[in-house]
Design a protein around this motif. Structure first.
Motif, PDB file in Angstrom:
ATOM      1  N   UNK A   1       0.822  -1.202   0.000  1.00  0.00           N
ATOM      2  CA  UNK A   1       0.000   0.000   0.000  1.00  0.00           C
ATOM      3  C   UNK A   1       0.861   1.259   0.000  1.00  0.00           C
ATOM      4  N   UNK A   2       1.924   1.259   0.792  1.00  0.00           N
ATOM      5  CA  UNK A   2       2.831   2.406   0.841  1.00  0.00           C
ATOM      6  C   UNK A   2       3.442   2.670  -0.528  1.00  0.00           C
ATOM      7  N   UNK A   3       3.854   1.594  -1.187  1.00  0.00           N
ATOM      8  CA  UNK A   3       4.524   1.731  -2.481  1.00  0.00           C
ATOM      9  C   UNK A   3       3.572   2.184  -3.589  1.00  0.00           C
ATOM     10  N   UNK A   4       2.268   1.956  -3.373  1.00  0.00           N
ATOM     11  CA  UNK A   4       1.304   2.230  -4.435  1.00  0.00           C
ATOM     12  C   UNK A   4       0.268   3.292  -4.082  1.00  0.00           C
ATOM     13  N   UNK A   5       0.498   3.996  -2.969  1.00  0.00           N
ATOM     14  CA  UNK A   5      -0.356   5.116  -2.613  1.00  0.00           C
ATOM     15  C   UNK A   5      -1.768   4.735  -2.229  1.00  0.00           C
ATOM     16  N   UNK A   6      -1.949   3.571  -1.598  1.00  0.00           N
ATOM     17  CA  UNK A   6      -3.272   3.102  -1.200  1.00  0.00           C
ATOM     18  C   UNK A   6      -3.500   3.358   0.291  1.00  0.00           C
ATOM     19  N   UNK A   7      -4.761   3.422   0.687  1.00  0.00           N
ATOM     20  CA  UNK A   7      -5.127   3.692   2.081  1.00  0.00           C
ATOM     21  C   UNK A   7      -5.327   2.397   2.847  1.00  0.00           C
ATOM     22  N   UNK A   8      -4.861   2.409   4.103  1.00  0.00           N
ATOM     23  CA  UNK A   8      -4.931   1.211   4.950  1.00  0.00           C
ATOM     24  C   UNK A   8      -5.645   1.526   6.257  1.00  0.00           C
ATOM     25  N   UNK A   9      -6.441   0.571   6.733  1.00  0.00           N
ATOM     26  CA  UNK A   9      -6.889   0.575   8.117  1.00  0.00           C
ATOM     27  C   UNK A   9      -6.217  -0.603   8.798  1.00  0.00           C
ATOM     28  N   UNK A  10      -5.397  -0.307   9.800  1.00  0.00           N
ATOM     29  CA  UNK A  10      -4.723  -1.373  10.541  1.00  0.00           C
ATOM     30  C   UNK A  10      -5.683  -1.938  11.576  1.00  0.00           C
ATOM     31  N   UNK A  11      -5.819  -3.258  11.573  1.00  0.00           N
ATOM     32  CA  UNK A  11      -6.738  -3.910  12.495  1.00  0.00           C
ATOM     33  C   UNK A  11      -5.953  -4.730  13.505  1.00  0.00           C
ATOM     34  N   UNK A  12      -6.503  -4.959  14.698  1.00  0.00           N
ATOM     35  CA  UNK A  12      -5.803  -5.751  15.715  1.00  0.00           C
ATOM     36  C   UNK A  12      -5.605  -7.189  15.247  1.00  0.00           C
ATOM     37  N   UNK A  13      -4.645  -7.875  15.848  1.00  0.00           N
ATOM     38  CA  UNK A  13      -4.430  -9.280  15.513  1.00  0.00           C
ATOM     39  C   UNK A  13      -5.625 -10.130  15.941  1.00  0.00           C
ATOM     40  N   UNK A  14      -6.362  -9.677  16.940  1.00  0.00           N
ATOM     41  CA  UNK A  14      -7.632 -10.301  17.298  1.00  0.00           C
ATOM     42  C   UNK A  14      -8.725  -9.298  16.967  1.00  0.00           C
ATOM     43  N   UNK A  15      -9.123  -9.252  15.678  1.00  0.00           N
ATOM     44  CA  UNK A  15      -9.987  -8.179  15.216  1.00  0.00           C
ATOM     45  C   UNK A  15     -11.386  -8.256  15.800  1.00  0.00           C
TER      46      UNK A  15
END
Length: 301
Positions: free
Chosen positions: A159-173
């Motif tokens: 995502x960083x390399x391609x300009x995309x948006x991320x939502x980081x979720x917990x390992x136990x979502x």
């Protein structure tokens, strides 16, 4: 397997299956469930199925091959089971009515242009099991597309390399109903874990990789190259096409050797590599600077 043979098979069953591979389902319409026992959805199996709206895939399927559902313009729902390990190039290309996709944790690779031109796609969850995402996998998707993934996953890097948006979720979502309440963390945000200790600096310049060589292996290639001073890592792309359409992309850190396996036997491949360096731009956002590509080609054994 000529056209007459295929027409006869279609007359017998909407699903044409040979040795566990579903090779054709282009006569299907509406909501369908692929039969149990199918192990692979073959190349272009449902390509151009304009009347296909929903697909159920059984737990016996491990592979969704090249262009399997490309140009299915009315496909709105597809359920990918936890048996699937790879999604091929162009697999869902131009499925413009897909709005969300959940990739199971069994999947390790997503092919080039796999979801390109899915103009309605606004949400995709990618687990940390995915270690390879191909060239332009999400090109032409909805501008509001959000990738849901875990901190440290390859999807964050991509995502960083391609300009995309991320939502980081917990390992136990949380459950799916609450996932949209997670505040988005832009991949350029200072809160991302990678390189938070770097100082703001001008975009660095990197030299082109030298002495890039490939040694043919059985269904693979062993690559080696000379270290580029100051590089944080290297980006490698491999394709059977000279223009690198549908190329698979690999990111390598702290090494000057890398072996690519699971390629086709006695097939000519084009390989290119470039160095990259992580840095912080003047606005404080983490970025990558890239050197020029060095390109070679080699035939596997």
């Amino acid at each position: 397997m000529g056209t007459k043979w295929l027409d006869n098979k279609r007359a017998e069953n909407l699903f044409v299956i040979v040795n566990g591979i579903l090779i054709d389902g282009r006569a299907c319409k509406g909501n369908i469930n692929i039969p149990d026992g199918v192990t692979s959805i073959g190349n272009s199996a449902f390509e151009l199925c304009g009347d296909l709206t929903s697909v159920g895939i059984p737990n016996s399927v491990t592979n969704i091959a090249y262009a399997a559902f490309s140009h299915c313009s009315h496909l709105v729902n597809v359920s990918i089971p936890s048996s699937v390990t790879s999604i091929g190039d162009d697999a869902f290309y131009d499925c413009s009515r897909l709005t969300s996709i959940s990739i199971p944790s069994s999947v390790t690779s997503i092919g080039g242009a796999a979801f390109a031109r899915c103009s309605g796609l606004t949400s995709i969850s990618i687990p940390n099991s995915v270690t390879s995402i191909g060239y332009i996998a999400f090109q032409g998707c909805n501008e509001n597309l959000i990738i849901y993934t875990e901190e440290g996953s390859y999807a964050v890097t991509y995502a960083k390399e391609n300009g995309l948006t991320v939502k980081l979720i917990p390992k136990n979502p949380p459950n799916q109903d609450n996932i949209n309440n997670i505040p988005p963390k832009d991949v350029g945000n200072n809160n991302t874990s990678e390189n938070t200790d770097q100082k703001i600096q001008k975009q660095p310049k990197l030299k082109k990789v030298k002495k890039f060589k490939a040694v043919a292996k059985k269904k693979g290639l062993a690559l080696k190259w000379k270290k580029v001073s100051g590089a944080s890592g290297y980006q490698i792309q491999v394709s059977t096409k000279k223009n690198f359409k549908g190329a698979k992309t690999y990111t390598v850190k702290n090494r000057t050797k890398y072996t690519i396996s699971k390629l086709k036997s006695r097939k000519k491949y084009y390989i290119r590599i470039r160095a990259y360096k992580n840095y912080r731009a003047e606005n404080g956002k983490p970025k990558k600077a890239y050197g020029k590509y060095a390109t070679i080609n080699k035939k596997t054994k």
